[in-house]
Design a protein around this motif. Structure first.
Motif, PDB file in Angstrom:
ATOM      1  N   PRO A 265      39.906  37.263  65.006  1.00  0.00           N
ATOM      2  CA  PRO A 265      38.940  36.943  63.683  1.00  0.00           C
ATOM      3  C   PRO A 265      37.595  37.237  63.669  1.00  0.00           C
ATOM      4  N   HIS A 266      36.995  37.832  62.383  1.00  0.00           N
ATOM      5  CA  HIS A 266      35.642  38.017  62.452  1.00  0.00           C
ATOM      6  C   HIS A 266      34.511  36.961  63.027  1.00  0.00           C
ATOM      7  N   ARG A 267      35.119  35.590  62.516  1.00  0.00           N
ATOM      8  CA  ARG A 267      34.092  34.415  62.631  1.00  0.00           C
ATOM      9  C   ARG A 267      32.830  34.672  62.027  1.00  0.00           C
ATOM     10  N   GLN A 268      32.885  34.945  60.789  1.00  0.00           N
ATOM     11  CA  GLN A 268      31.665  35.032  59.999  1.00  0.00           C
ATOM     12  C   GLN A 268      31.875  34.190  58.811  1.00  0.00           C
ATOM     13  N   PRO A 269      30.857  33.354  58.678  1.00  0.00           N
ATOM     14  CA  PRO A 269      30.977  32.314  57.554  1.00  0.00           C
ATOM     15  C   PRO A 269      30.763  33.176  56.269  1.00  0.00           C
ATOM     16  N   GLY A 270      31.581  32.594  55.097  1.00  0.00           N
ATOM     17  CA  GLY A 270      31.265  32.886  53.913  1.00  0.00           C
ATOM     18  C   GLY A 270      32.215  34.082  53.379  1.00  0.00           C
ATOM     19  N   LEU A 271      33.284  34.539  54.293  1.00  0.00           N
ATOM     20  CA  LEU A 271      33.925  35.718  54.008  1.00  0.00           C
ATOM     21  C   LEU A 271      34.893  35.684  52.633  1.00  0.00           C
ATOM     22  N   MET A 272      35.431  34.385  52.594  1.00  0.00           N
ATOM     23  CA  MET A 272      36.247  34.115  51.386  1.00  0.00           C
ATOM     24  C   MET A 272      35.342  34.322  50.193  1.00  0.00           C
ATOM     25  N   ARG A 273      34.082  33.740  50.232  1.00  0.00           N
ATOM     26  CA  ARG A 273      33.308  33.860  48.913  1.00  0.00           C
ATOM     27  C   ARG A 273      33.149  35.208  48.673  1.00  0.00           C
ATOM     28  N   LYS A 274      32.846  36.044  49.762  1.00  0.00           N
ATOM     29  CA  LYS A 274      32.573  37.455  49.522  1.00  0.00           C
ATOM     30  C   LYS A 274      33.703  38.009  48.812  1.00  0.00           C
ATOM     31  N   LEU A 275      35.166  37.906  49.253  1.00  0.00           N
ATOM     32  CA  LEU A 275      36.313  38.405  48.676  1.00  0.00           C
ATOM     33  C   LEU A 275      36.274  37.862  47.270  1.00  0.00           C
ATOM     34  N   ASP A 276      36.128  36.621  46.863  1.00  0.00           N
ATOM     35  CA  ASP A 276      36.075  36.126  45.730  1.00  0.00           C
ATOM     36  C   ASP A 276      35.063  37.107  44.590  1.00  0.00           C
ATOM     37  N   GLU A 277      33.968  37.109  45.006  1.00  0.00           N
ATOM     38  CA  GLU A 277      32.816  37.972  44.438  1.00  0.00           C
ATOM     39  C   GLU A 277      33.427  39.348  43.997  1.00  0.00           C
ATOM     40  N   GLU A 278      33.858  39.941  45.122  1.00  0.00           N
ATOM     41  CA  GLU A 278      34.749  41.237  44.795  1.00  0.00           C
ATOM     42  C   GLU A 278      35.390  41.427  43.904  1.00  0.00           C
ATOM     43  N   TYR A 279      36.258  40.223  43.704  1.00  0.00           N
ATOM     44  CA  TYR A 279      37.383  40.150  42.825  1.00  0.00           C
ATOM     45  C   TYR A 279      36.975  39.958  41.485  1.00  0.00           C
ATOM     46  N   PHE A 280      36.087  39.152  41.256  1.00  0.00           N
ATOM     47  CA  PHE A 280      35.155  39.022  39.891  1.00  0.00           C
ATOM     48  C   PHE A 280      34.568  40.059  39.475  1.00  0.00           C
ATOM     49  N   ARG A 281      33.898  40.913  40.477  1.00  0.00           N
ATOM     50  CA  ARG A 281      33.156  42.260  39.974  1.00  0.00           C
ATOM     51  C   ARG A 281      34.406  43.199  39.709  1.00  0.00           C
ATOM     52  N   LYS A 282      35.447  43.113  40.065  1.00  0.00           N
ATOM     53  CA  LYS A 282      36.848  44.142  39.693  1.00  0.00           C
ATOM     54  C   LYS A 282      37.197  43.587  38.326  1.00  0.00           C
ATOM     55  N   ILE A 283      37.193  42.327  38.075  1.00  0.00           N
ATOM     56  CA  ILE A 283      37.591  42.132  36.504  1.00  0.00           C
ATOM     57  C   ILE A 283      36.759  42.393  35.723  1.00  0.00           C
ATOM     58  N   GLU A 284      35.296  42.246  35.966  1.00  0.00           N
ATOM     59  CA  GLU A 284      34.285  42.511  35.223  1.00  0.00           C
ATOM     60  C   GLU A 284      34.416  43.956  34.724  1.00  0.00           C
ATOM     61  N   ALA A 285      34.858  44.748  35.840  1.00  0.00           N
ATOM     62  CA  ALA A 285      34.758  46.211  35.322  1.00  0.00           C
ATOM     63  C   ALA A 285      35.803  46.725  34.478  1.00  0.00           C
ATOM     64  N   ILE A 286      37.120  46.152  34.731  1.00  0.00           N
ATOM     65  CA  ILE A 286      38.200  46.498  34.034  1.00  0.00           C
ATOM     66  C   ILE A 286      38.028  45.895  32.683  1.00  0.00           C
ATOM     67  N   GLU A 287      37.360  44.621  32.325  1.00  0.00           N
ATOM     68  CA  GLU A 287      37.080  44.296  31.316  1.00  0.00           C
ATOM     69  C   GLU A 287      36.020  45.402  30.364  1.00  0.00           C
ATOM     70  N   PHE A 288      35.130  45.682  31.220  1.00  0.00           N
ATOM     71  CA  PHE A 288      34.175  46.764  30.779  1.00  0.00           C
ATOM     72  C   PHE A 288      34.987  48.135  30.199  1.00  0.00           C
ATOM     73  N   ALA A 289      36.058  48.471  31.031  1.00  0.00           N
ATOM     74  CA  ALA A 289      36.550  49.981  30.593  1.00  0.00           C
ATOM     75  C   ALA A 289      37.342  49.615  29.455  1.00  0.00           C
ATOM     76  N   VAL A 290      37.994  48.331  29.280  1.00  0.00           N
ATOM     77  CA  VAL A 290      38.659  48.233  27.959  1.00  0.00           C
ATOM     78  C   VAL A 290      38.096  48.174  26.627  1.00  0.00           C
ATOM     79  N   LYS A 291      36.668  47.670  26.871  1.00  0.00           N
ATOM     80  CA  LYS A 291      35.678  47.463  25.771  1.00  0.00           C
ATOM     81  C   LYS A 291      35.083  48.566  25.304  1.00  0.00           C
ATOM     82  N   TYR A 292      34.937  49.639  26.286  1.00  0.00           N
ATOM     83  CA  TYR A 292      34.175  50.751  25.998  1.00  0.00           C
ATOM     84  C   TYR A 292      35.015  52.130  26.115  1.00  0.00           C
TER      85      TYR A 292
END
Length: 271
Positions: A105-132
């Protein structure tokens, strides 16, 4: 009034995972009547000592998700010395992963939150592409990471969605001779825009098939060779005016074109 039992949740990150596990277990005992006291972002032995003192005073349990080995070992040692029940919620499963998959394991704190943030950035980008999409709101041009321009059927929309999944905010604008391009297109940095061109033969083939799929005759002006030549000539003039890089999408898969777009933008933005 019945006094609630106390459980201390300790984490070298936010501690949400540990708290959820404690809540899930607590519901199995008297409807979950426990008080959870979260201690997030512990980063040294002094933080752990503070929790040890409190847990000893309250005769409580410590449930923890600590991936930094030195902190985990110290908490285990001190809990044992003080007779405090400390439950490691991560390491048993982490050790099973390491054994079964032969990886460490990497043994780095906060990796799951980092993955969550990546996920939400992707959702935001998809919504942007649809809107524009398809130039429906020119305001998106000024907000986009990438702006795609080209005539109809040059894969602007599928490319926008593909790049959105890579967390880029993409707007696309169709170039049609009868419709002046939005002013915003000439206000953005040229490095933010990509022009998409295609060979006349390939575009004729694609548009003819499109008309057939819609149940329309293949001789419609949309697929006529002269119309295609006029549109491509107009689009090329706009692209030269914008001064943007141009990519030929003829016979290219979406993934291939997207890779070329990112390569071109990387080169442009490094100049």
């Amino acid at each position: 009034m019945v006094q609630k039992e106390v459980v201390y949740v300790v984490s070298d990150s936010v501690g949400e995972t540990a708290e959820l596990v404690v809540k899930a277990v607590a519901t199995q005992f008297n409807g979950g009547q426990v008080e959870i006291r979260r201690n997030s972002y512990v980063e040294d032995i002094e933080d752990i000592e503070d929790v040890i003192i409190l847990a000893r005073k309250d005769h409580s349990i410590i449930a923890y998700t600590i991936v930094i080995p030195e902190l985990k070992d110290y908490l285990d040692k001190r809990a044992m010395e003080e007779g405090i029940m400390a439950v490691d919620l991560l390491n048993p499963l982490m050790n099973a992963f390491a054994t079964r998959f032969n990886k460490q394991p990497h043994r780095q704190p906060g990796l799951m939150r980092k993955l969550d943030e990546e996920y939400f950035r992707k959702i935001e980008a998809i919504e942007f592409a649809v809107k524009y999409d398809d130039g429906r709101d020119p305001r998106g041009i000024m907000k986009a990471d990438i702006v795609l321009i080209g005539v109809s059927r040059t894969s602007k929309t599928p490319l926008s969605m593909y790049l959105a999944h890579k967390r880029f905010k993409v707007a696309n604008v169709p170039l049609v001779p009868e419709v002046p391009p939005p002013d915003e297109l000439f206000k953005i940095p040229r490095k933010n825009c990509i022009g998409l061109i295609i060979s006349p033969d390939k575009l004729n083939e694609i548009r003819t098939e499109r008309l057939k799929a819609l149940g329309l005759g293949s001789k419609a002006n949309y697929a006529s060779f002269q119309r295609i030549l006029d549109e491509l000539d107009y689009a090329e003039k706009i692209m030269k005016r914008v001064g943007c890089p141009i990519i030929n999408v003829s016979n290219k898969a979406i993934e291939e074109t997207a890779g070329l777009i990112l390569d071109v933008l990387k080169k442009e933005r490094s100049l």
